[in-house]
Design an enzyme around this catalytic site. Sequence first.
Site, PDB file in Angstrom:
ATOM      1  N   LYS A 134       0.822  -1.216   0.000  1.00 26.48           N
ATOM      2  CA  LYS A 134       0.000   0.000   0.000  1.00 26.48           C
ATOM      3  C   LYS A 134       0.853   1.262   0.000  1.00 26.48           C
ATOM      4  O   LYS A 134       1.992   1.277   0.461  1.00 26.48           O
ATOM      5  CB  LYS A 134      -0.953  -0.018   1.194  1.00 26.48           C
ATOM      6  N   ARG A 169      -3.090  -9.916   5.353  1.00 25.21           N
ATOM      7  CA  ARG A 169      -3.574 -10.011   3.976  1.00 25.21           C
ATOM      8  C   ARG A 169      -2.454  -9.514   3.061  1.00 25.21           C
ATOM      9  O   ARG A 169      -2.085  -8.338   3.117  1.00 25.21           O
ATOM     10  CB  ARG A 169      -4.837  -9.161   3.855  1.00 25.21           C
TER      11      ARG A 169
END
Length: 261
Positions: free
Chosen positions: A203, A238
């Site tokens: 991210k 995740r």
Amino acid sequence: VLNVTPDSFSDGGKALDPAKALDIALAMEACGADIIDLGAESTRPGAKPVSTSEELARAVPVLKALAARLKVPISIDSYKAAVAAAAMDEGALMVNDISGFDYDPEMGPLVAKRGVPAVLMHTRGRPEDMYAHAEYTDLVREVVTDLQRCVTRAQDFGVARRQLIVDPGLGFAKRGPQSLAALAGLDRLAELGLPILVGPSRKSFLAAATGPLEPGERDWPTAAAVTAAVLGGAHIVRVHAVEKMIHVVRVADAIRLAADT
């Protein structure tokens, strides 16, 4: 993470074909993934929503292929009840809702009826405007409070507490330093008394520490964030690069367990 989308920030377009998606999922399973989380709509910051019919058209053929071959559970990453229902009809055993049952009023009742585990993620606003809501006085306290509201809403829908997992929502309605603060304060989510999922993989908030990097160059920073997540109490992480991150998780988990002895 298995994104069946043309526009996801890290791997958009790589798994649109069901056969290719199956190959990727089987490789993830072979590397040690415990859950395959399939998403058919990008929810990256600024992303525009897609229709239910489009999301179903992307997800269902892949779900059919995966359900026939995978041994590990499949999770559906969607905030739409119609998509989640179709996914469960094809064999999905878990729901991952970025809105914490807020966007679609039918999602909570659906999860209650089906009795499946569900992830309630923290966010504010919608993907296309989430950064406009990235204003906090005490970020970690507010994340915990907002997630408690999500848990209460889920239980009001009839969802059993044992079904619920919480996620601090790194990168969602949080700028880079705010996501780092949420990760640093992860242990405070433990007061909710529920399993914690953390999704730091590749991210953009990682660039708050590293400087600009393309998504594919963020696996080392992801490894640091995954380590922090495990040491902070995460039960599930995740990730995209399962082959690499499985070793990171195993070492971080061994360190955590050593601290308890």
